[in-house]
Enzyme design. Structure first.
Site, mmCIF file in Angstrom:
data_model
loop_
_atom_site.group_PDB
_atom_site.id
_atom_site.type_symbol
_atom_site.label_atom_id
_atom_site.label_comp_id
_atom_site.label_asym_id
_atom_site.label_seq_id
_atom_site.Cartn_x
_atom_site.Cartn_y
_atom_site.Cartn_z
ATOM 1 N N CYS A 65 -8.005 1.657 11.785
ATOM 2 C CA CYS A 65 -8.023 2.679 10.735
ATOM 3 C C CYS A 65 -9.273 2.411 9.916
ATOM 4 O O CYS A 65 -10.364 2.376 10.476
ATOM 5 C CB CYS A 65 -6.733 2.648 9.907
ATOM 6 N N SER A 66 -9.150 2.164 8.635
ATOM 7 C CA SER A 66 -10.326 1.796 7.846
ATOM 8 C C SER A 66 -10.532 0.285 7.844
ATOM 9 O O SER A 66 -11.529 -0.220 8.342
ATOM 10 C CB SER A 66 -10.191 2.326 6.410
ATOM 11 N N GLY B 6 -7.938 -1.891 8.957
ATOM 12 C CA GLY B 6 -7.210 -2.491 10.067
ATOM 13 C C GLY B 6 -6.001 -3.312 9.679
ATOM 14 O O GLY B 6 -5.551 -4.146 10.464
ATOM 15 N N TRP B 7 -5.442 -3.056 8.482
ATOM 16 C CA TRP B 7 -4.255 -3.835 8.102
ATOM 17 C C TRP B 7 -3.079 -2.970 7.659
ATOM 18 O O TRP B 7 -2.049 -3.487 7.260
ATOM 19 C CB TRP B 7 -4.597 -4.844 7.015
ATOM 20 N N ASP B 8 -3.194 -1.649 7.725
ATOM 21 C CA ASP B 8 -2.087 -0.765 7.359
ATOM 22 C C ASP B 8 -1.635 0.073 8.558
ATOM 23 O O ASP B 8 -0.731 -0.312 9.286
ATOM 24 C CB ASP B 8 -2.486 0.139 6.190
ATOM 25 N N ASN C 101 -3.333 8.649 4.513
ATOM 26 C CA ASN C 101 -3.608 7.337 3.926
ATOM 27 C C ASN C 101 -2.457 6.827 3.061
ATOM 28 O O ASN C 101 -1.423 7.483 2.915
ATOM 29 C CB ASN C 101 -4.912 7.372 3.123
#
EC number: 3.1.3.-
Length: 665
Positions: free
Chosen positions: A438-439, A441-443, A376
């Site tokens: 991912c969690s 959706g922007w990284d 993360n």
């Protein structure tokens, strides 16, 4: 056009390094500060790191202050009057003033400041603070020593004071986001009169002080409007969209459907808006699966989204399940859908207990779930912190490789590249559509989709194509640049900060090393983008999402970075570029094929710079190539003219076909 000199790569550490972007007014190229400038001061390479003891540094500040024989400064009341007089009299050199951008203004000038350079020792000069940069200059050295730092790269400013021999001294330590730290010393009385520390804090962190970022004051004029580089409808049309399976939707035209998504998205044709809203309610932040890229032949697609809100009770949503089935059905080449979850499996399980989760194969029977085990944002932030510790200010040569390994930075780069290769391979070789999340959706999602698209689509490997990729997958789809970078914010310990975009650019650089002729842009292009990720000179990377940019008038009141870059493409072009269309790149995602990007991470150390002026050599190669291309074209015209003339002379004689000249340069 004259190229503005770079603040982001200037000064003792960077003066002889790459010159990746404007950070001062239009000016002639300046001489670099370095080991060759002037008489060498006592070395301070043993200075403590920014996180070390301040006691020894205070002692050095005292010694530096005494030895500099600080004599005075310019009062704040006289700054504007003196500057105007000097400008009108063309006497800038006399006062060692900083060249200014249109819209930039001087806030403080202090003479006889001591810059404690970790490579050259203490250097005395004049410090100028503007609303955009910190500018330090010593004209006694030959060449002149210049330190030119955009305030936007500053992460924090710390003030340190000490007393010795009845002489008060102040010190400022400036911790930067671009892998360097700065140390300045001056008399206590100068701080009292001019408030150097206060001025730096005020203008380095404007948002924390109720002011606007400098990008809204920057008034430079460029012949090209970079805001026009990316048009979503044109980009989707280039991909062959809309088609019978996919439509361009304006359900988010007012950003009420999903406030972090762009106004224009591509979704399956058969899905109704009511069902789409139900899918949004089942996805974190309402970020439903939307198309990023479609294969021109197989119609296999890359779609991106956030995690499903399954929760600890395994909640289901029939509209979401049907939606993913529709995405799979849009690709007739495969009867399977691969869902790439960027997270670690254990972390995804933890998210599930908090209301998030992932797609179970029981609820999505035609889908295969793959965890890519990427860490993360907090792990990545700590990795970069460790990397900075080993590259600045000094390098332990004996333990260099083990120290780099201990940061895990290259391992995380490897994991990103490996994940993107798996996505690209499923699309190209497996002809299978994929969903990436991912969690939120922007990284990690943006990292993976953009890297996979770069591997699959040669258009994105051109300069304007790469700009389009960044605008599309990162900027329009809501990567939180303002939070991840901390533009204008003094909360340096904010847990939301993380080098996500830096990792992406590092991955791109690794690809350019493995495929040196596959990219139209050069290393300077990538470094320039990273420097202006922090500088706040341009509006390109400001704010967290498209909606916020419109609210802040970013597109009308600031200038795009692409305006600057596209106005001087030769500076950023790769002379070895060969445009192989429809050629897929599969970089080797192995630590044995990856290396630390020294020209970026260690560029402030003059001893680590390449001996050859690489950028200048590339420019010369571009000029040679252009000249050879002209000669080839001239020869082709000459051959064609001779063929026509020969044919005319022979009249009715049997025709002879001329052989064309085919030469690639």
């Amino acid at each position: 056009m004259d190229r503005p000199a770079a603040a982001a790569a200037a000064g003792c550490e960077g003066g002889g390094g790459p010159n990746p972007g404007p950070a001062g007014g239009r000016r002639p190229p300046r001489a670099a500060g370095g080991a060759t400038a002037g008489s060498r001061q006592p070395s301070v390479e043993t200075l403590d790191s920014p996180t070390g003891s301040h006691v020894e540094w205070c002692k050095q500040l005292i010694a530096a202050t005494i030895s500099s024989q600080i004599s005075g400064s310019v009062t704040s009341e006289n700054v504007s009057r003196d500057y105007k007089a000097l400008r009108d009299g063309n006497k800038l050199a006399q006062m060692e003033e900083a060249p200014l951008f249109p819209g930039e203004s001087i806030k403080a000038i202090v003479k006889d400041v001591m810059y404690i350079c970790p490579f050259m020792g203490a250097v005395s000069g004049t410090l100028t603070v503007t609303d955009f940069k910190l500018y330090f200059k010593n004209v006694e050295r030959d060449p002149h020593f210049i330190l030119d730092v955009p305030l936007g790269v500053i992460s924090r400013v710390e003030k340190i004071g000490a007393q010795s021999h009845g002489d008060n001294s102040c010190g400022i330590e400036i911790v930067c986001k671009d892998m360097r730290n700065l140390r300045l010393a001056y008399k206590q009385e100068e701080q009292s009169k001019l408030g150097i520390f206060e001025n730096l804090n005020k203008h380095a962190f404007p948002l924390s002080n109720g002011q606007a970022l400098f990008a809204f004051s920057y008034k430079e004029k460029f012949p090209i409007n970079g805001w026009k580089v990316y048009d979503p409808v044109s980009e989707y049309k280039r991909q062959g969209l809309p088609n019978e399976s996919w439509k361009i939707s304006k359900i988010n035209s007012n950003y009420e459907f999903c406030d972090t998504y762009p106004a224009i998205i591509v979704v399956p044709t058969s899905v109704k808006d009511d069902d789409l809203s139900k899918v949004a309610a089942f996805r974190a932040k309402g970020r439903v699966p939307v198309l990023s890229w479609i294969h021109p032949e197989s119609q296999a697609t890359i779609t991106r989204c956030s995690q499903p809100l399954v929760g600890p009770n395994d909640k289901r949503c029939k509209e979401d399940e049907k939606y993913l089935q529709t995405i799979m059905d849009a690709n007739a080449q495969s009867h399977k859908l691969i869902i790439f979850d960027a997270r670690q499996n254990s972390v995804a399980d933890t998210n599930k207990t908090k209301g998030g989760g992932y797609e179970s194969e029981s609820a999505y029977p035609n889908a295969e779930l793959v965890f890519l085990e990427i860490h993360n944002i907090h792990v990545m932030r700590e990795s970069l912190r460790k990397l900075k510790e080993i590259v600045y200010p000094s390098i332990d040569e004996a333990r260099w490789l083990s120290n780099v390994d201990g940061t895990h930075w290259l391992e995380y780069i490897r994991m990103l590249l490996a994940g993107a290769v798996r996505i690209a391979d499923k699309i190209e070789s497996g002809k299978t559509s994929v969903v990436v999340h991912c969690s939120d959706g922007w990284d990690r999602t943006a990292q993976l989709t953009s890297l996979a698209m770069l591997m699959l689509d040669s258009y994105y490997r051109t300069i304007k194509g790469f700009e389009t990729l960044v605008e599309k997958e990162w900027i329009s789809f809501g990567h939180r640049f303002a939070l991840r970078v901390g533009h204008g914010n003094d909360n340096h310990a904010d847990a939301d900060r993380s080098p996500i975009f830096l990792q992406f650019v590092d991955c791109v650089w690794q690809m350019t090393r493995q495929f040196p002729s596959a990219f139209e842009f050069n290393e300077l292009f990538l470094i320039t983008i990273l420097d202006h990720l922090y500088s706040c000179l341009f509006g390109t990377f400001l704010c967290n999402c498209e909606q916020q940019r419109f609210k802040e008038d970013v597109y009308t009141k600031t200038i795009s970075l692409w305006s600057y870059i596209n106005s001087q493409l030769d500076e950023f072009s790769n002379p070895f570029f060969v445009n192989y269309e429809n050629h897929v790149l599969y970089p080797v995602a192995s630590l044995s094929h990856l290396e630390l990007w020294v020209n970026y991470y260690v560029r402030w150390n003059p001893r680590m710079r390449p001996q050859m002026p690489i950028h200048q050599n590339l420019k010369e190669l571009l000029a040679v190539r252009a000249e050879l291309q002209k000669r080839v074209e001239g020869l082709q015209r000459e051959v064609a003219t001779r063929a026509v003339s020969s044919s005319s002379e022979r009249g009715s004689s049997p025709s002879h076909s001329a052989t064309s000249v085919h030469t690639s340069v």
